[in-house]
Design an enzyme around this catalytic site. Sequence first.
Site, PDB file in Angstrom:
ATOM      1  N   TRP A 213       1.053  -1.169   0.128  1.00 54.42           N
ATOM      2  CA  TRP A 213      -0.098   0.087   0.052  1.00 54.42           C
ATOM      3  C   TRP A 213       0.965   0.812   0.099  1.00 54.42           C
ATOM      4  O   TRP A 213       1.646   1.531   0.491  1.00 54.42           O
ATOM      5  CB  TRP A 213      -0.589   0.034   1.587  1.00 54.42           C
ATOM      6  CG  TRP A 213      -1.687   1.669   1.279  1.00 54.42           C
ATOM      7  CD1 TRP A 213      -2.749   1.647   0.568  1.00 54.42           C
ATOM      8  CD2 TRP A 213      -1.249   2.172   2.403  1.00 54.42           C
ATOM      9  NE1 TRP A 213      -3.585   3.093   1.064  1.00 54.42           N
ATOM     10  CE2 TRP A 213      -1.916   3.432   2.217  1.00 54.42           C
ATOM     11  CE3 TRP A 213       0.072   2.789   3.259  1.00 54.42           C
ATOM     12  CZ2 TRP A 213      -2.243   5.007   2.453  1.00 54.42           C
ATOM     13  CZ3 TRP A 213      -0.407   3.783   3.558  1.00 54.42           C
ATOM     14  CH2 TRP A 213      -1.289   4.996   3.854  1.00 54.42           C
ATOM     15  N   ASP A 380     -15.302  12.325  -1.066  1.00 51.66           N
ATOM     16  CA  ASP A 380     -14.907  11.124  -0.831  1.00 51.66           C
ATOM     17  C   ASP A 380     -14.951  10.309  -0.205  1.00 51.66           C
ATOM     18  O   ASP A 380     -16.774  10.693   0.346  1.00 51.66           O
ATOM     19  CB  ASP A 380     -13.326  11.511  -0.690  1.00 51.66           C
ATOM     20  CG  ASP A 380     -12.234  10.136  -0.955  1.00 51.66           C
ATOM     21  OD1 ASP A 380     -12.751   8.748  -0.385  1.00 51.66           O
ATOM     22  OD2 ASP A 380     -11.721   9.987  -2.281  1.00 51.66           O
ATOM     23  N   ASP A 381     -14.828   9.384   1.045  1.00 46.31           N
ATOM     24  CA  ASP A 381     -15.794   8.871   1.793  1.00 46.31           C
ATOM     25  C   ASP A 381     -16.602   9.755   3.062  1.00 46.31           C
ATOM     26  O   ASP A 381     -16.101  10.890   2.802  1.00 46.31           O
ATOM     27  CB  ASP A 381     -14.607   8.270   2.949  1.00 46.31           C
ATOM     28  CG  ASP A 381     -15.130   6.960   3.857  1.00 46.31           C
ATOM     29  OD1 ASP A 381     -15.950   6.704   3.191  1.00 46.31           O
ATOM     30  OD2 ASP A 381     -13.963   5.351   3.493  1.00 46.31           O
ATOM     31  N   ARG A 457      -9.797  -3.173   8.271  1.00 49.46           N
ATOM     32  CA  ARG A 457      -9.943  -1.742   8.407  1.00 49.46           C
ATOM     33  C   ARG A 457     -11.299  -2.103   8.673  1.00 49.46           C
ATOM     34  O   ARG A 457     -12.478  -1.213   8.648  1.00 49.46           O
ATOM     35  CB  ARG A 457      -9.651  -1.452   6.490  1.00 49.46           C
ATOM     36  CG  ARG A 457      -9.689   0.417   7.149  1.00 49.46           C
ATOM     37  CD  ARG A 457      -9.557   0.813   5.751  1.00 49.46           C
ATOM     38  NE  ARG A 457     -10.401   2.503   5.452  1.00 49.46           N
ATOM     39  CZ  ARG A 457     -10.245   3.728   5.140  1.00 49.46           C
ATOM     40  NH1 ARG A 457     -10.991   3.038   4.096  1.00 49.46           N
ATOM     41  NH2 ARG A 457      -9.764   4.644   5.424  1.00 49.46           N
ATOM     42  N   LYS A 490     -16.383   7.076  -8.132  1.00 47.86           N
ATOM     43  CA  LYS A 490     -14.967   5.850  -7.505  1.00 47.86           C
ATOM     44  C   LYS A 490     -15.069   5.230  -6.196  1.00 47.86           C
ATOM     45  O   LYS A 490     -16.340   4.871  -5.557  1.00 47.86           O
ATOM     46  CB  LYS A 490     -14.081   7.432  -6.281  1.00 47.86           C
ATOM     47  CG  LYS A 490     -12.778   6.994  -6.200  1.00 47.86           C
ATOM     48  CD  LYS A 490     -12.144   7.686  -4.915  1.00 47.86           C
ATOM     49  CE  LYS A 490     -11.003   7.373  -4.366  1.00 47.86           C
ATOM     50  NZ  LYS A 490      -9.692   8.242  -3.665  1.00 47.86           N
ATOM     51  N   ASP A 492     -14.641   2.458  -4.676  1.00 44.61           N
ATOM     52  CA  ASP A 492     -12.738   1.861  -3.843  1.00 44.61           C
ATOM     53  C   ASP A 492     -13.405   0.124  -3.595  1.00 44.61           C
ATOM     54  O   ASP A 492     -14.323  -0.201  -3.469  1.00 44.61           O
ATOM     55  CB  ASP A 492     -13.004   2.850  -2.768  1.00 44.61           C
ATOM     56  CG  ASP A 492     -11.693   2.609  -2.330  1.00 44.61           C
ATOM     57  OD1 ASP A 492     -10.551   1.854  -2.486  1.00 44.61           O
ATOM     58  OD2 ASP A 492     -11.791   3.636  -1.283  1.00 44.61           O
ATOM     59  N   ASN A 494     -11.544  -1.710  -0.122  1.00 44.26           N
ATOM     60  CA  ASN A 494     -10.377  -1.691   0.865  1.00 44.26           C
ATOM     61  C   ASN A 494      -9.604  -2.681   2.313  1.00 44.26           C
ATOM     62  O   ASN A 494      -9.457  -2.427   2.759  1.00 44.26           O
ATOM     63  CB  ASN A 494     -10.467  -1.040   1.511  1.00 44.26           C
ATOM     64  CG  ASN A 494     -10.443   0.862   1.131  1.00 44.26           C
ATOM     65  OD1 ASN A 494      -9.247   1.408   0.362  1.00 44.26           O
ATOM     66  ND2 ASN A 494     -11.770   1.613   0.417  1.00 44.26           N
ATOM     67  N   ASP A 562      -1.912   5.485  -2.800  1.00 40.04           N
ATOM     68  CA  ASP A 562      -2.796   6.983  -1.858  1.00 40.04           C
ATOM     69  C   ASP A 562      -0.951   7.737  -1.965  1.00 40.04           C
ATOM     70  O   ASP A 562      -1.574   8.555  -1.220  1.00 40.04           O
ATOM     71  CB  ASP A 562      -3.343   6.275  -0.936  1.00 40.04           C
ATOM     72  CG  ASP A 562      -4.303   5.670  -0.717  1.00 40.04           C
ATOM     73  OD1 ASP A 562      -5.564   6.229  -1.659  1.00 40.04           O
ATOM     74  OD2 ASP A 562      -4.883   4.506   0.203  1.00 40.04           O
TER      75      ASP A 562
HETATM   76  C1  DGJ Z   1      -8.643   4.571   0.358  1.00 42.28           C
HETATM   77  C2  DGJ Z   1      -8.371   5.019  -0.430  1.00 42.28           C
HETATM   78  O1  DGJ Z   1      -7.299   4.582  -1.477  1.00 42.28           O
HETATM   79  C3  DGJ Z   1      -8.278   6.414  -0.696  1.00 42.28           C
HETATM   80  O2  DGJ Z   1      -8.560   7.612  -1.597  1.00 42.28           O
HETATM   81  C4  DGJ Z   1      -9.481   7.763   0.046  1.00 42.28           C
HETATM   82  O3  DGJ Z   1     -10.988   6.948  -0.406  1.00 42.28           O
HETATM   83  C5  DGJ Z   1      -9.915   6.421   1.489  1.00 42.28           C
HETATM   84  N1  DGJ Z   1     -10.009   4.938   0.615  1.00 42.28           N
HETATM   85  C6  DGJ Z   1     -11.499   6.357   1.606  1.00 42.28           C
HETATM   86  O4  DGJ Z   1     -11.952   5.772   2.667  1.00 42.28           O
END
Ligand code: DGJ
Length: 742
Positions: A213, A380-381, A457, A490, A492, A494, A562
Site C-alpha cells: 500500500w 470521497d468517503d 480496516r 470512485k 473503492d 479496501n 494513496d
Molecule cells: C482508500 C482510497 O485509496 C483513498 O483514496 C480514500 O478514498 C479512502 N479509501 C477513503 O476511505
Amino acid sequence: MYAKNNKTLGGNKMAITVLKDPMIFKIDTGNASYVMAVMGQGHLIHLYYGAAIDGARVEYLAAERGRASFWAIPAGDEDSFSTDVMPMEYAGQGTADLRPAAVATVDADGDNVTDLRYFGYEILEGKPDNPGLPHTYLNQGDGAQTLKITLRDAVKDLYVDLYYTAFDFSGAIARWTVVRNAGAQAVDLTRVMSASLQFPGKDYDLIHLHGAWAREFHVERTPIAHTTQAVSSFRGSSSHLHNPFAVIAAKDADEDAGEVYGVSLIYSSNFLIETDVDAFDGLRLNAGINDRAFCWRLEPGASFATPEAVLVFSDQGLGEMSRAYHKLYQRNLARGKYRDQPRPVLLNSWEGVYFDFNAEKILRMAKSAAQTGIELFVLDDGWFGKRDNDLCALGDWVVNEKKLGCTLHDLVEGVKATGMDFGLWFEPEMISPDSDLYRAHPTWCLHQKKRAPSLGRHQLILDLTRKDVQDYVVEAVSRVLSSADIRYVKWDMNRNMAEVGSACLPPERIGEVYHRYILGVYSVMERVTSAFPNVLFESCSGGGGRFDAGILYYMPQNWTSDDSDAIERLNIQYGCSMVYPPSAMTCHVSAVPNHQVARVTPLNTRGNVAMQGSFGYELDMTKLTPEEKEEVAAQVEEYKRYRDLVITGSQYRLISPVNSNECAFMTVSADRSTAILTYVKKLNDPNPPVTRVRLKGLDPDAQYRGVADGKVYSGRTLMNAGLNMPAMRADFDSVRMVFERV
Ligand code: DGJ
C-alpha cells in the site's frame, strides 16, 4: 499446405498458417511469429515465439534428444520422446511431464491425470466472446483471427480449447483456455492456466511490479533461475504486492533494445505467473488463476473459461512493449463514453478534509476549486450512514443529510452552481459489522461459519458470489446515482480477503469462492456502468491494490496510489506505465508536507509529475495562498491544453527513476506534432554535472519550437544529440518542456 489465412489490414500483416505432416500451426502478428506442432503420439509442442520468421517448418527446433533413462516416456511414444523434456504447449498434470503443469484435474475415481492430446483445430474470423469475463475486443473496422486448438483427455472425455487471437492493428496475442467436460462424471479442475509458454535457454530476466500500500508498481528485475519463481496474489484481488503482469527479458534487453515478452492477465483476483527452468534449460512460464485453494467442479456438460492473457513480444525493448500494451488497452480493452475523451480535472476531498466536512465546507472548497478551472468535485468517503470514521456504516448507502446539512441533490446543485460537475465515492463490495445492513443480513459477508472473521480496516466483504447480494449492491448504488446529477464515481475496495467462504455454496465448491467473487464483481460493475453510461467510473483499492487490466474493462481510470508524493510517484508511475496506459493512471497534486512521507516538494513538481496521467488535486483548496492558487490555475490551464495527449499520445521513458537521482519521460501526440518532456531531479547537486537527454518518438524530418524559449530544433537533432537539462534550483525541482512542430 493445409490452410492459410492471410490478412493485411490496418498495416499489420497477420496470418494463421496450418501445415500437415506433422501438423504445424503458425501465427504471424506482424512483428512476431508463434509456432506449434503436433509431435509424437499427439502431443502439442511449442516450437517458437519471437521475432517474425520465414516459413513454418521449424519442427527441428524441438529435436528429440536421448535422455538418461530416469525420464518417463508416455506409453506408445519413441524411447527418445519424453514430454518432461519437450517444450510442451499446454501440459497436463500427472503425466510424464513433471514440470509445473498448465492444467490439473481429478475425478471421482481418484484419476488425477490430465493427458492432453491433439484433437482438432478451427480458424475463426474475429475474436470470440468470453462472456462474464473482461477481455480485449474489436472496434468497427478492426480485424482479427483466432486459432482454436482443441486437445482432449480421452479417459475423462475432457476437451481443452486453446484460443489464440492475432490482431491486424497490434502485435499482441490474446490467449485463453476453455475446459469442457464431455464425460459422464464430474471432474474437479484444480489448476487451469490462461497461457503456458516455453522459451529455449535460461538466460532471461524476470521483470515484475511489486510493492505495498502507498508504494505500488516498483519495478524489480531478477535473473530467472533453475527453480520455480512466482509472481502471484492470494489476497482476493490482484493486490498492491504483485501486479498481474511480468516480462521475460533477454539479458541485454533494456528500454530501447533487446527482446522482451510481456505477459499481462486481464484478471482482478488471485493470479499466478510462474517461471520454471528445467534440467535442460527449458524455461516454462504459466499464467492464470492462482491454483492455491482453487478447485472448480465441472459437472458433465459444463465448461470453464479462464481469464485472458495478453502476450506482447518486442525486439525493441521495454518501451516498444509498453506502447503496444497502452494502445491495445486504451482502445480495445477500456470501454465507455470516456474511453477516448480527455478526462476532467478533478478535486477530491479525501486528503483535504477526510471525514470532517459538511455541505458548507464542501461548497467553499468547490468554489475555490472552480476559480482555478478545476472541473469536477469528488466527495470521497464519509457522506453516508453514520460514517464519521472508518469504523462503521459500509453497506448503508443512504445519504447522511444531518451531517451534510442538506440533501445530496441540493449539495450537487450547489457544486454545479460553481461551474463544476459532482462525483461521489463508494465502497460497494464491503459491509461494516456496525451497519444496518449487517444487522439485517449477518450472513451476507464472506465467512466461514465455524470461525470468527478477520476484519480489515474494521470491515467485512460482501459475498458477491450471491445473486441476492449482487442485486442489493446494484440497487443501492443505482438509487444514489439516480437521486442527483452525479457525473463520476470512485469505486473503492479496501481490504484483503481471509476466511473465504460463502453461506450459499456447498462444501465441495469451497474452492470456487474467490473466482465466483470476482465474477460477481464483474457482473455488478457491468450492470452499474451500463446503467449509467454518462458517469465516469474510477476504480480504486486503497490506491493501486486492484489496478489491473480486468478492472480497466469496466472503468477507464484507476487511482494509482494513496501516495501522491511527487518523488515516490516517480517510481510508482514508471512501474505502472510498463503496461497500463497513461489515461488509466490517475495522479493528484496533494498538500505538503505529504501525508504519507512528510516530504515537502515544490507545487511545480507535484503538478509536473501528476500531469503524466489523468490529472487532479487532493487538498483543501481553501488553505492555498493566493500565489499557490494562481499556480494551480496555471497548471490546470496547461494540463487542459495538452490533455488529449494523455489519451491518444505515445509515452516514452527517458530516464528511469529506479536507483537514480533523476527521472525523465515524454509524451508525443499521435501525429508527432507536439511533444512534452518532463525532467525531475530528486536531490540537487552543488555545482551540478550536466544531464543530457535524448528525446524519442519525434518526426526526424520536422522542426520543433520549444514553447518556453521559442528556439527551433530539428527532430532528428533532438533525438540524436539531445538536450542538456537545465540546472535545478532546489531539491525535488523539475521542468516541463513542450515542443510544437513548426
Ligand atoms: C482508500 C482510497 O485509496 C483513498 O483514496 C480514500 O478514498 C479512502 N479509501 C477513503 O476511505
